[in-house]
Design a protein around this motif. Structure first.
Motif, PDB file in Angstrom:
ATOM      1  N   ARG B 106      35.210  -1.733-105.548  1.00  0.00           N
ATOM      2  CA  ARG B 106      34.936  -0.738-104.524  1.00  0.00           C
ATOM      3  C   ARG B 106      35.761  -1.052-103.281  1.00  0.00           C
ATOM      4  O   ARG B 106      35.970  -2.218-102.943  1.00  0.00           O
ATOM      5  CB  ARG B 106      33.464  -0.768-104.089  1.00  0.00           C
ATOM      6  CG  ARG B 106      32.471  -0.203-105.083  1.00  0.00           C
ATOM      7  CD  ARG B 106      32.528   1.320-105.166  1.00  0.00           C
ATOM      8  NE  ARG B 106      31.438   1.847-105.976  1.00  0.00           N
ATOM      9  CZ  ARG B 106      31.322   1.724-107.298  1.00  0.00           C
ATOM     10  NH1 ARG B 106      32.247   1.084-107.996  1.00  0.00           N
ATOM     11  NH2 ARG B 106      30.284   2.243-107.940  1.00  0.00           N
ATOM     12  N   VAL B 107      36.205   0.016-102.612  1.00  0.00           N
ATOM     13  CA  VAL B 107      36.810  -0.123-101.287  1.00  0.00           C
ATOM     14  C   VAL B 107      35.728   0.267-100.285  1.00  0.00           C
ATOM     15  O   VAL B 107      35.158   1.356-100.368  1.00  0.00           O
ATOM     16  CB  VAL B 107      38.048   0.779-101.142  1.00  0.00           C
ATOM     17  CG1 VAL B 107      38.647   0.632 -99.752  1.00  0.00           C
ATOM     18  CG2 VAL B 107      39.081   0.440-102.214  1.00  0.00           C
ATOM     19  N   THR B 130      37.153   4.571-102.619  1.00  0.00           N
ATOM     20  CA  THR B 130      37.616   3.988-103.883  1.00  0.00           C
ATOM     21  C   THR B 130      38.404   5.008-104.710  1.00  0.00           C
ATOM     22  O   THR B 130      39.496   4.708-105.204  1.00  0.00           O
ATOM     23  CB  THR B 130      36.411   3.451-104.691  1.00  0.00           C
ATOM     24  OG1 THR B 130      35.684   2.537-103.862  1.00  0.00           O
ATOM     25  CG2 THR B 130      36.851   2.761-105.960  1.00  0.00           C
ATOM     26  N   THR B 133      41.743   5.759-103.108  1.00  0.00           N
ATOM     27  CA  THR B 133      42.667   4.641-103.364  1.00  0.00           C
ATOM     28  C   THR B 133      43.275   4.769-104.764  1.00  0.00           C
ATOM     29  O   THR B 133      44.496   4.633-104.945  1.00  0.00           O
ATOM     30  CB  THR B 133      41.922   3.301-103.224  1.00  0.00           C
ATOM     31  OG1 THR B 133      41.556   3.141-101.850  1.00  0.00           O
ATOM     32  CG2 THR B 133      42.783   2.121-103.653  1.00  0.00           C
ATOM     33  N   LYS B 134      42.445   5.060-105.757  1.00  0.00           N
ATOM     34  CA  LYS B 134      42.948   5.204-107.132  1.00  0.00           C
ATOM     35  C   LYS B 134      43.955   6.360-107.225  1.00  0.00           C
ATOM     36  O   LYS B 134      45.023   6.219-107.826  1.00  0.00           O
ATOM     37  CB  LYS B 134      41.770   5.446-108.092  1.00  0.00           C
ATOM     38  CG  LYS B 134      40.930   4.186-108.352  1.00  0.00           C
ATOM     39  CD  LYS B 134      39.624   4.483-109.092  1.00  0.00           C
ATOM     40  CE  LYS B 134      39.787   5.005-110.501  1.00  0.00           C
ATOM     41  NZ  LYS B 134      40.318   4.044-111.473  1.00  0.00           N
ATOM     42  N   HIS B 137      47.235   5.415-105.717  1.00  0.00           N
ATOM     43  CA  HIS B 137      48.030   4.509-106.553  1.00  0.00           C
ATOM     44  C   HIS B 137      48.640   5.227-107.757  1.00  0.00           C
ATOM     45  O   HIS B 137      49.719   4.866-108.214  1.00  0.00           O
ATOM     46  CB  HIS B 137      47.173   3.340-107.041  1.00  0.00           C
ATOM     47  CG  HIS B 137      46.809   2.390-105.946  1.00  0.00           C
ATOM     48  ND1 HIS B 137      45.776   1.508-106.039  1.00  0.00           N
ATOM     49  CD2 HIS B 137      47.349   2.189-104.714  1.00  0.00           C
ATOM     50  CE1 HIS B 137      45.690   0.800-104.921  1.00  0.00           C
ATOM     51  NE2 HIS B 137      46.629   1.198-104.102  1.00  0.00           N
ATOM     52  N   LEU B 138      47.925   6.204-108.273  1.00  0.00           N
ATOM     53  CA  LEU B 138      48.449   6.927-109.443  1.00  0.00           C
ATOM     54  C   LEU B 138      49.624   7.823-109.069  1.00  0.00           C
ATOM     55  O   LEU B 138      50.561   7.976-109.842  1.00  0.00           O
ATOM     56  CB  LEU B 138      47.341   7.784-110.075  1.00  0.00           C
ATOM     57  CG  LEU B 138      46.282   7.007-110.873  1.00  0.00           C
ATOM     58  CD1 LEU B 138      45.100   7.909-111.215  1.00  0.00           C
ATOM     59  CD2 LEU B 138      46.898   6.425-112.151  1.00  0.00           C
ATOM     60  N   MET B 160      41.141   3.628 -93.432  1.00  0.00           N
ATOM     61  CA  MET B 160      41.490   2.869 -94.644  1.00  0.00           C
ATOM     62  C   MET B 160      43.005   2.753 -94.797  1.00  0.00           C
ATOM     63  O   MET B 160      43.529   1.685 -95.149  1.00  0.00           O
ATOM     64  CB  MET B 160      40.888   3.555 -95.868  1.00  0.00           C
ATOM     65  CG  MET B 160      41.289   2.909 -97.174  1.00  0.00           C
ATOM     66  SD  MET B 160      40.639   3.768 -98.631  1.00  0.00           S
ATOM     67  CE  MET B 160      41.888   5.028 -98.873  1.00  0.00           C
ATOM     68  N   PHE B 166      48.509   1.408 -96.502  1.00  0.00           N
ATOM     69  CA  PHE B 166      49.073   2.459 -97.367  1.00  0.00           C
ATOM     70  C   PHE B 166      50.238   3.111 -96.623  1.00  0.00           C
ATOM     71  O   PHE B 166      50.115   3.438 -95.439  1.00  0.00           O
ATOM     72  CB  PHE B 166      48.033   3.556 -97.633  1.00  0.00           C
ATOM     73  CG  PHE B 166      47.072   3.256 -98.734  1.00  0.00           C
ATOM     74  CD1 PHE B 166      47.432   3.401-100.066  1.00  0.00           C
ATOM     75  CD2 PHE B 166      45.770   2.862 -98.441  1.00  0.00           C
ATOM     76  CE1 PHE B 166      46.530   3.158-101.083  1.00  0.00           C
ATOM     77  CE2 PHE B 166      44.856   2.613 -99.462  1.00  0.00           C
ATOM     78  CZ  PHE B 166      45.236   2.764-100.783  1.00  0.00           C
TER      79      PHE B 166
END
Lengths: 283, 283
Positions: B106-107, B130, B133-134, B137-138, B160, B166
């Motif tokens: 978890r973020v 979370t 974030t995923k 990244h994808l 975040m 990021f």
């Protein structure tokens, strides 16, 4: 070799490499380089075309009563050593560069961060996962290299990379040892000559477990193996076992039978002052 | 427009775009598109050269007693609407594609996720941080667009992105409203015609606060403004205030004076069944 201290610059340098089609390999470290770190750099060299090493003693992975202030540092020496290994850039930011006053985000893994070192170091692995996430975002490496000595850290990073869909390959490097078996560690520099001899009991305990398994044709019980290793270590003056566990190298879950992925992992405090860890496969 | 269901494929498609030098804009959504979503897509169009919309009803941001199962879904309709807006790809993965059984990361943001909607929805913003974030990244977008209706979500994502470094620009889009002021929301589809009329009290309460501030030359107290808005809303049958707050739009901290960044944010439950939110700048 470039020495980079600013986030903006590391983004720019690594972004430029990516545009050139370079394959970027990151070696995250806390500095005070020894042969273990240098081996990671050499492995990195073989895995890509641009090698960047980060050097950051990350405050959020130290507990309030741990050795953050005392942790050994020597940037000039580390810089020379990295340069000799053909590293392309060393990213060594100040704490203020990495953490603004309003900083409030953590990456938290609920299972793999429990037990082993996680039990005695609450918050440690959240701090590790968080700083590694930050480094990954700043440099966007194709590959990142971690030492297997930090078994739980490596399992944590692998799990985090899968869970959060980081498009980064994680590569582990076997533990580098002294001729007599002592696992290399920056914290070995805290040891006196006598303590250094005593510290050999960590790797010896793992070796003895391996021998017992072989000699018993893998019929020795996990409970007995742990008890024997614990007794052996505690027979050494000043040695206090923090934990001795036998776990799966990927999930870190304790096993009841020994297989190809079984690792003995241990942490020992020497004279109540220096905490050392070690681990090894049992088959 | 490409419809993508697999993580591997979305990595490949967006990675290809990046190599071509495209500027990628992501619009993360939970689907059931209304004019608010379509406005985000149009804004995205103006900010880059390739637009990808994600459509995923993220289970980890719903509490156990929330409306995960009931949340409205219509992929075929959403697909047509996105295509009409010139979206290049729609990423609509299954839950199993995003969460393995071993998933455990978890973020977590400690401050900006507290208060407002965070108070009544424990874990909600961890789930949001979370999944975003995923998705980041994808797809590694250059820009991501979020609606300002979800004020706390937008503040959370901005925080975040800074905290975790990021390299993504976050752009907010103003709330899109019906002609009579109702903020567009997928949850409006839960409302009966009568409830829909009642729901106008949310935007009216903000408008009245704005009027009071103007008429008093900004001498009205924050406490009185909140009390007046609460009383106004609760005078409507079936309306129960979850919160009415006046906060800074960036930090979400409550203020004692009204300035250019002061926002009235509110959440109201209608007939104990439908929870709506709204917010607006006060100057």
């Amino acid at each position: 070799m470039k020495l980079i201290k600013k986030s903006e610059e590391v983004v720019q340098v690594t972004g430029g490499w990516r545009e050139e089609g370079q394959r970027i390999v990151l070696v995250p470290t806390m500095g005070w380089f020894h042969e273990g770190h240098l081996s990671l750099m050499r492995l990195a060299r073989s895995l890509g075309t641009k090698i960047i090493v980060s050097l950051f003693v990350n405050p959020i992975q130290f507990g309030p009563r741990e050795d953050l202030a005392a942790y050994p540092r020597d940037l000039d020496r580390d810089r020379r050593l990295a340069e000799q290994e053909g590293v392309d850039a060393l990213f060594a930011p100040a704490v203020e560069e990495m953490f603004e006053p309003e900083f409030q985000t953590r990456v938290v893994l609920s299972k793999v961060s429990q037990g082993l070192c996680g039990a005695g170091r609450p918050g440690h692995f959240d701090g590790v996962a968080t700083i590694v996430t930050k480094l990954f975002h700043l440099m966007v490496p194709h590959v990142a290299v971690f030492g297997e000595k930090d078994l739980q850290q490596l399992a944590l990073i692998r799990r985090m990379v899968r869970d959060l869909n980081f498009q980064i390959e994680i590569v582990g490097h076997p533990i580098v040892r002294e001729h007599d078996g002592l696992a290399l560690s920056s914290r070995n520099s805290y040891l006196t000559e006598v303590e250094r001899q005593t510290a050999l009991c960590l790797s010896q305990a793992i070796g003895q477990a391996r021998d017992t398994i072989r000699d018993s044709s893998n019929t020795a019980s996990v409970v007995d193996l742990i008890a024997a290793a614990t007794a052996y270590i505690e027979a050494h003056e000043g040695c206090q076992v923090d934990y001795v566990s036998i776990v799966d190298r990927w999930t870190l879950l304790p096993g009841t039978a020994i297989d190809q992925d079984s690792v003995m992992a241990l942490a020992v405090k020497i004279n109540g002052r220096v905490r050392l860890i070690d681990n090894g496969l049992l088959l």
